[in-house]
Design an enzyme around this catalytic site. Structure first.
Site, PDB file in Angstrom:
ATOM      1  N   CYS A 141      10.200   0.897   1.914  1.00 54.04           N
ATOM      2  CA  CYS A 141      11.041  -0.266   2.234  1.00 54.04           C
ATOM      3  C   CYS A 141      12.516   0.126   2.292  1.00 54.04           C
ATOM      4  CB  CYS A 141      10.813  -1.391   1.251  1.00 54.04           C
ATOM      5  SG  CYS A 141      10.882  -0.864  -0.452  1.00 54.04           S
TER       6      CYS A 141
ATOM      7  N   TRP B 191       0.804  -1.220   0.000  1.00 54.29           N
ATOM      8  CA  TRP B 191       0.000   0.000   0.000  1.00 54.29           C
ATOM      9  C   TRP B 191       0.839   1.273   0.000  1.00 54.29           C
ATOM     10  CZ3 TRP B 191       2.059   1.795   4.425  1.00 54.29           C
ATOM     11  CH2 TRP B 191       2.391   0.872   5.423  1.00 54.29           C
TER      12      TRP B 191
ATOM     13  N   SER C  91       5.943  -7.257   3.460  1.00 53.07           N
ATOM     14  CA  SER C  91       6.705  -7.605   4.661  1.00 53.07           C
ATOM     15  C   SER C  91       7.486  -8.911   4.466  1.00 53.07           C
ATOM     16  CB  SER C  91       5.759  -7.744   5.851  1.00 53.07           C
ATOM     17  OG  SER C  91       4.848  -8.788   5.613  1.00 53.07           O
TER      18      SER C  91
ATOM     19  N   GLU D 281      10.496  -8.808  -2.865  1.00 49.88           N
ATOM     20  CA  GLU D 281      11.121  -7.521  -2.485  1.00 49.88           C
ATOM     21  C   GLU D 281      10.518  -7.161  -1.132  1.00 49.88           C
ATOM     22  OE1 GLU D 281      11.676  -4.147  -1.444  1.00 49.88           O
ATOM     23  OE2 GLU D 281      10.476  -3.359  -3.093  1.00 49.88           O
TER      24      GLU D 281
ATOM     25  N   GLU E  23      11.780  -3.176  11.525  1.00 51.32           N
ATOM     26  CA  GLU E  23      11.258  -2.217  10.551  1.00 51.32           C
ATOM     27  C   GLU E  23      10.013  -1.536  11.135  1.00 51.32           C
ATOM     28  OE1 GLU E  23       9.575  -3.714   6.828  1.00 51.32           O
ATOM     29  OE2 GLU E  23      10.649  -2.119   5.786  1.00 51.32           O
TER      30      GLU E  23
ATOM     31  N   TYR F 114       3.950 -21.251  -0.085  1.00 47.64           N
ATOM     32  CA  TYR F 114       2.870 -21.483  -1.059  1.00 47.64           C
ATOM     33  C   TYR F 114       3.427 -22.174  -2.302  1.00 47.64           C
ATOM     34  CZ  TYR F 114       0.416 -17.657   1.498  1.00 47.64           C
ATOM     35  OH  TYR F 114      -0.165 -16.845   2.434  1.00 47.64           O
TER      36      TYR F 114
ATOM     37  N   LYS G  13      -2.890  -8.447  -7.397  1.00 49.05           N
ATOM     38  CA  LYS G  13      -3.725  -8.060  -6.245  1.00 49.05           C
ATOM     39  C   LYS G  13      -3.120  -6.825  -5.584  1.00 49.05           C
ATOM     40  CE  LYS G  13      -3.768  -9.005  -1.733  1.00 49.05           C
ATOM     41  NZ  LYS G  13      -4.425  -7.810  -1.193  1.00 49.05           N
TER      42      LYS G  13
END
Ligand code: NDP
Length: 504
Positions: free
Chosen positions: A305, A170, A248, A270, A404, A258, A194
């Protein structure tokens, strides 16, 4: 025609009232409700007020989108299109993003709390630049001919992977999408992407502009909804060939699981960072350094980031640098993101605000000293505002120096010797970016090579431009890079074609 003129606050507020928001998933060239009919509310982080209800997709919507993407890929409408035509289509799309930069920037500002000067003036032009840069490479990357024995011909060609999945965060909703879509589409893949559920609105409009530019239906699909349903379904889908994720480190790890538990799809990650900014004792231009330091940690509310969240400064120049930083912060007003004077807008959500404030409390408990900031402000707005916050007296083993925070919080750490600075800088589980400030060429070259980070800025806070790769070491990334031609490689398969020639 580009539309990057930043509106005044009254004009911006009036324009927000006129926005027509796209709130359904975009699948197979059209907007669709979620198969299950569910919707969720997205809110404006600067007011805490609802903006719109968005389709809340689930695994069944991902299935529909992947089928559309696969059909388009197999039909060859994009994957086998003449690369020059693919290039022209994507360049048209970039042009449409620029032409609608004001509308898109307004959408991004109300959805993500980002200042309008950034969304209209930077995010949308950068989004268009990214798409255009990758598009231009579409018909300029050649295969290879191997030095095979007489009587044979061996070519090495790159082919699109098929269906690429992307799950994005976001903090830069449009730009992060472009970093994935640019190279994935330029190389001929179909995509199912997504957005973060907090910030879906700009990408839905950008996807619509893609069809207007001529991207065939089914090639670009946007499925809206939460990470633990839509995101996981993309990560586990048996018919997705590659998944690119930014977010994250914790969720990044899940994508590896997955993949391992489904079809071993390629995973490009990333992830987070705790980037150092080292200022050596010979650093001279404190005004310039303070401006860079502030940009590195306070730009985009520190929700970045590659934020330079640890200022590692030589003891002898710390006081002068902190004075220059204080003066610089006078040029970083916090306020309504629709006001062009604002440089720091709202944090993304109440949950994230609480997380950032909790870290500030931890810093105080650990014994670090707040030099400036440190409290929530502008509560009357209903939004989630935290001013630039600087902690002095930080040790690198404190949690505020190790974890972070993803907010406007800077930890100042002193050092005495060069080796100590490098040791502190590298003493982190992350390795995304780093900056160093010195007038000494030897120190600059030596330390730039010693830092374990994917991007090192010397006398600069810079991720570079589209020509250079962006990605991290250690927990900051895995599997690939965004930007540059390296990004094209990761969305393609390498194929060898070996031919035995018949003797004459
Ligand atoms: P996440 O990593 O949770 O979110 C990033 C993306 O992953 C979003 O689209 C999210 O969807 C999706 N996602 C979430 N959970 C899953 C899952 N189980 N499987 C698949 N996809 C998933 O970041 P947060 O929004 O929670 O932020 C938390 C922290 O992460 C930040 O404070 C910051 O430290 C870091 N972060 C780093 C970013 C970077 O640029 N490297 C960007 C964003 C966050 P949805 O949000 O819709 O649930």
């Amino acid at each position: 025609m580009t539309d990057t003129l930043i509106p005044g606050i009254d004009e911006a507020k009036a324009a927000v009232g006129r926005l027509r928001l796209r709130t359904q998933s975009f699948i197979d060239g059209e907007f669709r409700d979620a198969v299950g009919g569910r919707r969720y509310v997205t809110e404006n982080p600067a007011t805490g007020q609802p903006i719109a209800e968005i389709a809340e997709g689930g695994p069944e919507d991902v299935d529909v989108a992947v089928s559309a993407a696969r059909r388009a890929f197999e039909a060859g409408v994009w994957s086998r299109m003449n690369p020059g035509d693919r290039k022209s289509t994507l360049i048209r799309w970039a042009g449409l993003i620029e032409a609608n930069a004001r509308e898109l920037g307004l959408i991004e500002t109300i959805d993500a709390g980002k200042p309008i000067t950034d969304t209209v003036g930077l995010d949308m032009p950068e989004t268009a630049t990214c798409i255009r840069w990758h598009a231009e490479a579409a018909d300029k990357i050649y295969g290879e001919v191997a030095p095979s024995p007489e009587g044979t011909v061996a070519t090495i060609v790159r082919e699109p992977m098929g269906v690429v999945g992307a799950v994005i965060p976001w903090n830069y909703p449009a730009q992060m999408a472009a970093w994935k879509l640019g190279p994935a589409l330029a190389t001929g893949n179909s995509v199912v992407i997504k957005p973060a559920s907090t910030t879906s609105l700009s990408l839905l409009r950008i996807a619509e502009l893609g069809v207007e530019a001529g991207i065939p239906a089914g090639v670009l699909n946007v499925v809206t909804g939460p990470g633990d349903t839509v995101g996981e379904a993309i990560g586990r889908h048996a018919d997705i060939d590659c998944v690119a994720f930014t977010g994250s480190t914790e969720v990044g790890r899940r994508f590896l699981t997955y993949s391992a538990e489904s079809n071993l799809k390629r995973v490009l990650l990333e992830l987070g960072g705790k980037s150092p900014q080292i200022v050596f004792s010979d650093a001279a231009d404190f005004e310039h350094i303070a401006a860079n330091v502030a940009m590195a940690i306070f730009w985009n509310m520190g929700e970045n980031c590659s934020a330079g969240s640890r200022l590692i400064v030589h003891r002898s120049v710390k006081r002068r640098l902190l004075e220059a930083l204080e003066a610089e912060l006078g040029r970083w007003p916090v306020g309504d993101p629709l006001d062009p004077a604002t440089r720091i807008g709202a944090l993304i959500s109440r949950g994230h605000l609480e997380r950032v404030l909790a870290y500030i409390a931890v810093g105080r408990e650990e014994g670090a000293r707040v030099v400036t900031g440190g409290e929530q402000i502008l509560r009357e707005s209903g939004g989630y505002f935290v001013p630039p916050t600087v902690f002095d007296g930080v040790h690198n083993d404190m949690r505020i120096a190790r974890e972070e925070i993803f907010g406007p919080v800077l930890s100042v750490i002193e050092f005495e010797a060069e080796a100590e600075a490098v040791q502190i800088a590298n003493d982190t589980p992350y390795g995304l970016a780093a900056s160093l400030y010195t007038e000494n060429l030897n120190v600059a070259h030596r330390v730039a090579r010693e830092l374990r980070a994917g991007v090192v800025g010397v006398n600069a806070y810079s991720e570079g431009d589209m020509t250079t790769p962006f990605g991290g070491y250690k927990l900051s990334g895995f599997g690939g890079h965004d930007k540059s031609l390296h990004a094209h490689e990761q969305y393609t398969e390498t194929k060898t074609i070996w031919i035995n020639l018949r003797p004459a």
